[in-house]
Design an enzyme around this catalytic site. Structure first.
Site, PDB file in Angstrom:
ATOM      1  N   GLU A 107       6.259   4.192  -1.342  1.00  0.00           N
ATOM      2  CA  GLU A 107       6.483   3.315  -2.489  1.00  0.00           C
ATOM      3  C   GLU A 107       7.458   3.928  -3.498  1.00  0.00           C
ATOM      4  OE1 GLU A 107       2.980   1.272  -3.907  1.00  0.00           O
ATOM      5  OE2 GLU A 107       1.999   1.498  -1.970  1.00  0.00           O
ATOM      6  N   THR A 114       4.046   8.839  -0.908  1.00  0.00           N
ATOM      7  CA  THR A 114       4.046   7.465  -0.415  1.00  0.00           C
ATOM      8  C   THR A 114       5.473   6.941  -0.243  1.00  0.00           C
ATOM      9  OG1 THR A 114       3.573   5.215  -1.142  1.00  0.00           O
ATOM     10  CG2 THR A 114       3.718   6.842  -2.859  1.00  0.00           C
TER      11      THR A 114
HETATM   12  P1  NAD Z   1      -8.088   7.656  -2.442  1.00  0.00           P
HETATM   13  O1  NAD Z   1      -7.943   6.974  -3.764  1.00  0.00           O
HETATM   14  O2  NAD Z   1      -8.943   7.063  -1.383  1.00  0.00           O
HETATM   15  O3  NAD Z   1      -8.618   9.156  -2.665  1.00  0.00           O
HETATM   16  C1  NAD Z   1      -8.172   9.961  -3.716  1.00  0.00           C
HETATM   17  C2  NAD Z   1      -9.118  11.159  -3.830  1.00  0.00           C
HETATM   18  O4  NAD Z   1      -8.620  11.993  -4.887  1.00  0.00           O
HETATM   19  C3  NAD Z   1     -10.545  10.766  -4.197  1.00  0.00           C
HETATM   20  O5  NAD Z   1     -11.455  11.503  -3.411  1.00  0.00           O
HETATM   21  C4  NAD Z   1     -10.658  11.144  -5.657  1.00  0.00           C
HETATM   22  O6  NAD Z   1     -11.983  11.518  -6.041  1.00  0.00           O
HETATM   23  C5  NAD Z   1      -9.708  12.324  -5.746  1.00  0.00           C
HETATM   24  N1  NAD Z   1      -9.161  12.487  -7.099  1.00  0.00           N
HETATM   25  C6  NAD Z   1      -8.630  11.533  -7.915  1.00  0.00           C
HETATM   26  N2  NAD Z   1      -8.289  12.082  -9.090  1.00  0.00           N
HETATM   27  C7  NAD Z   1      -8.584  13.410  -9.018  1.00  0.00           C
HETATM   28  C8  NAD Z   1      -8.446  14.494  -9.912  1.00  0.00           C
HETATM   29  N3  NAD Z   1      -7.939  14.325 -11.142  1.00  0.00           N
HETATM   30  N4  NAD Z   1      -8.824  15.724  -9.494  1.00  0.00           N
HETATM   31  C9  NAD Z   1      -9.347  15.902  -8.261  1.00  0.00           C
HETATM   32  N5  NAD Z   1      -9.526  14.904  -7.384  1.00  0.00           N
HETATM   33  C10 NAD Z   1      -9.148  13.673  -7.755  1.00  0.00           C
HETATM   34  O7  NAD Z   1      -6.570   7.857  -1.943  1.00  0.00           O
HETATM   35  P2  NAD Z   1      -6.006   7.863  -0.449  1.00  0.00           P
HETATM   36  O8  NAD Z   1      -5.711   6.474  -0.039  1.00  0.00           O
HETATM   37  O9  NAD Z   1      -6.864   8.724   0.402  1.00  0.00           O
HETATM   38  O10 NAD Z   1      -4.604   8.593  -0.699  1.00  0.00           O
HETATM   39  C11 NAD Z   1      -4.510  10.016  -0.640  1.00  0.00           C
HETATM   40  C12 NAD Z   1      -3.081  10.428  -0.940  1.00  0.00           C
HETATM   41  O11 NAD Z   1      -2.188   9.817  -0.013  1.00  0.00           O
HETATM   42  C13 NAD Z   1      -2.601   9.999  -2.333  1.00  0.00           C
HETATM   43  O12 NAD Z   1      -1.828  11.050  -2.865  1.00  0.00           O
HETATM   44  C14 NAD Z   1      -1.748   8.775  -2.068  1.00  0.00           C
HETATM   45  O13 NAD Z   1      -0.729   8.649  -3.047  1.00  0.00           O
HETATM   46  C15 NAD Z   1      -1.176   9.086  -0.698  1.00  0.00           C
HETATM   47  N6  NAD Z   1      -0.848   7.924   0.145  1.00  0.00           N
HETATM   48  C16 NAD Z   1      -1.770   6.928   0.362  1.00  0.00           C
HETATM   49  C17 NAD Z   1      -1.447   5.856   1.195  1.00  0.00           C
HETATM   50  C18 NAD Z   1      -2.442   4.742   1.491  1.00  0.00           C
HETATM   51  O14 NAD Z   1      -2.071   3.754   2.134  1.00  0.00           O
HETATM   52  N7  NAD Z   1      -3.707   4.860   1.104  1.00  0.00           N
HETATM   53  C19 NAD Z   1      -0.187   5.801   1.804  1.00  0.00           C
HETATM   54  C20 NAD Z   1       0.722   6.842   1.566  1.00  0.00           C
HETATM   55  C21 NAD Z   1       0.380   7.900   0.751  1.00  0.00           C
HETATM   56  P1  TYD Z   2      -2.712  -2.707  -1.290  1.00  0.00           P
HETATM   57  O1  TYD Z   2      -3.751  -2.529  -0.235  1.00  0.00           O
HETATM   58  O2  TYD Z   2      -3.141  -2.722  -2.724  1.00  0.00           O
HETATM   59  O3  TYD Z   2      -1.594  -1.606  -1.023  1.00  0.00           O
HETATM   60  P2  TYD Z   2      -0.094  -1.430  -1.677  1.00  0.00           P
HETATM   61  O4  TYD Z   2       0.018  -2.235  -2.898  1.00  0.00           O
HETATM   62  O5  TYD Z   2      -0.089   0.041  -1.969  1.00  0.00           O
HETATM   63  O6  TYD Z   2       0.872  -1.829  -0.601  1.00  0.00           O
HETATM   64  O7  TYD Z   2      -1.965  -4.073  -1.005  1.00  0.00           O
HETATM   65  C1  TYD Z   2      -1.293  -4.298   0.232  1.00  0.00           C
HETATM   66  C2  TYD Z   2      -0.578  -5.630   0.110  1.00  0.00           C
HETATM   67  O8  TYD Z   2      -1.574  -6.659   0.034  1.00  0.00           O
HETATM   68  C3  TYD Z   2       0.270  -5.767  -1.152  1.00  0.00           C
HETATM   69  O9  TYD Z   2       1.455  -6.486  -0.837  1.00  0.00           O
HETATM   70  C4  TYD Z   2      -0.605  -6.574  -2.099  1.00  0.00           C
HETATM   71  C5  TYD Z   2      -1.419  -7.451  -1.157  1.00  0.00           C
HETATM   72  N1  TYD Z   2      -2.784  -7.804  -1.625  1.00  0.00           N
HETATM   73  C6  TYD Z   2      -3.192  -9.148  -1.633  1.00  0.00           C
HETATM   74  O10 TYD Z   2      -2.427 -10.059  -1.248  1.00  0.00           O
HETATM   75  N2  TYD Z   2      -4.448  -9.439  -2.058  1.00  0.00           N
HETATM   76  C7  TYD Z   2      -5.321  -8.484  -2.493  1.00  0.00           C
HETATM   77  O11 TYD Z   2      -6.461  -8.820  -2.900  1.00  0.00           O
HETATM   78  C8  TYD Z   2      -4.896  -7.095  -2.453  1.00  0.00           C
HETATM   79  C9  TYD Z   2      -5.822  -5.993  -2.910  1.00  0.00           C
HETATM   80  C10 TYD Z   2      -3.628  -6.815  -2.015  1.00  0.00           C
END
Ligand code: NAD
Ligand code: TYD
Length: 357
Positions: A135, A133
């Site tokens: 982050e 990420t």
């Molecule tokens: P998500 O929480 O939707 O999915 C995570 C998946 O991992 C789930 O299917 C869960 O069952 C599985 N999981 C969790 N713990 C586990 C374990 N101990 N063993 C096996 N499986 C396990 O997450 P996402 O939003 O799809 O994110 C996927 C990846 O991308 C993560 O590594 C996250 O850090 C990264 N990422 C996410 C975002 C975003 O905006 N969502 C952005 C940048 C990077």
């Molecule tokens: P989020 O979807 O949790 O992603 P991240 O913290 O990984 O960026 O949140 C996106 C932005 O939205 C973050 O600045 C926090 C804000 N936010 C709210 O203002 N209200 C909410 O209820 C949530 C879940 C997030």
């Protein structure tokens, strides 16, 4: 090609699996523990496809991972499994250290032991792709330049600290043991099948319920939004073309304040499902801010564009419209994920926050 995808029942992982099955000849070995965030229904038609093999395995279980490598002999690993929600990490960091740090360590060790016994071209071509990420870079001031791959790590939350730790492990396994790795650091994703604890689906479903739209602080925090199908394409491209040992930032070139995002969402809803009680933006409420809330994220994706020729195809407006339409068209999926465990989280998180001061 045989790809071992971890977290393939999650939001981004399921998009990757659906694309591999629909658009390539690859076999996918999907390793997922099915936590609250994992849902096999998110796999759609890929779920029952003969080239999709599901392994219900927790990445904190090293011997189970070793068995998976032995049995399925993958050509590459794409590692997405993680605890992924910042607010949950603030309430309970231990699970984030377990899965994101210990789990990644286990996966690296299982992959290293398998890779070290491969020979010739198979060993050279093997890749361990770690999905991370933006982050990990901390946050930016309102005007500063976007994160590049050279930006120093400065994570703020237990979530981003655990992801930073996992990135460091992956780099060290490359430098020390020569494991062929690629790392990607991506900005905020949105799109179909996102668990409704994250900003966009939470606001969308609250609006449809006529419930308050809880904006943290003043709503002026900035995120760089990328449509999930674009991210999945970028991941497949980096796994196929990325140079071993290299990091690539992936972003949407689309910075918006949270308040802008919520207003844009409300405007799409006003058009698609007008509410006789008035515009959805009337439901916006400002609530107590997240502790340590990162001010702004923005990605400089020049390396990915110049070296690998990738850029996003979806604009925020088109992606948001598709997302809203998907949630409107899939009420069964929504109902099933909003189970008891989900309700408990929502009640606890927002009761703590109360209204703005
Ligand atoms: P998500 O929480 O939707 O999915 C995570 C998946 O991992 C789930 O299917 C869960 O069952 C599985 N999981 C969790 N713990 C586990 C374990 N101990 N063993 C096996 N499986 C396990 O997450 P996402 O939003 O799809 O994110 C996927 C990846 O991308 C993560 O590594 C996250 O850090 C990264 N990422 C996410 C975002 C975003 O905006 N969502 C952005 C940048 C990077
Ligand atoms: P989020 O979807 O949790 O992603 P991240 O913290 O990984 O960026 O949140 C996106 C932005 O939205 C973050 O600045 C926090 C804000 N936010 C709210 O203002 N209200 C909410 O209820 C949530 C879940 C997030």
């Amino acid at each position: 090609m045989r790809v071992l995808v971890t977290g393939g029942a999650g939001f981004i992982g399921s998009a990757v699996v659906r694309q591999y099955i629909a658009e390539t000849d690859a076999t996918v070995i999907n390793v997922d523990a099915l936590t609250y965030a994992g849902n096999p229904e998110s796999l759609g038609n890929a779920r029952a496809h003969p080239r999709h093999v599901f392994e219900h395995v927790d990445i904190t279980d090293r011997s189970a991972l070793e068995r998976v490598f032995r049995e399925h002999r993958p050509d590459a690993v794409m590692h997405l499994a993680a605890e992924s929600h910042v607010d949950r990490s603030i309430e309970g960091p231990a699970a984030f250290v377990e899965t994101n740090v210990t789990g990644t360590h286990n996966l690296l060790e299982a992959a290293r032991s398998y890779w070290s016994e491969l020979e010739g071209e198979a060993q050279e071509r093997f890749r361990f792709h770690h999905v991370s990420t933006d982050e990990v870079y901390g946050d930016l001031g309102p005007e500063g330049p976007a994160f590049t791959e050279e930006t120093a790590y400065a994570p703020s939350s237990p979530y981003s600290a655990s992801k930073a730790a996992s990135d460091h492990l992956v780099r060290a396994w490359h430098r020390t043991y020569g494991l062929p790795v690629v790392i990607t650091n991506c900005s905020n994703n949105y799109g179909p099948y996102q668990f409704p604890e994250k900003l966009i689906p939470l606001m969308l479903l609250n609006a449809l319920d006529g419930s308050p739209l809880p904006v943290y602080g003043r709503g002026d925090n900035v995120r760089d939004w990328l449509y999930v199908e674009d991210h999945a394409r970028a991941l497949r491209h980096v796994l196929a073309q990325g140079a071993s040992g290299r990091t690539y930032n992936i972003g949407g070139r689309c910075e918006r304040t949270n308040l802008e995002v919520v207003h844009a969402l409300c405007a799409v809803l006003d058009e698609l499902v007008p509410d006789e009680q008035g515009r959805y933006a009337r439901l916006i409420e400002f609530v107590t801010d997240r502790p340590g809330h990162d001010r702004r994220y923005a990605i400089d994706d020049t390396r990915l564009a110049n070296e690998l020729g990738w850029q996003p195809t979806e604009s925020f407006e088109s992606g948001l419209r598709k997302t809203v339409q998907w949630y409107l068209d899939n009420p069964e999926w929504v109902e099933r994920v909003r189970s008891g465990a989900y309700r408990e989280w929502i009640d606890a998180n927002y009761a703590r926050r109360g209204r703005a001061v």
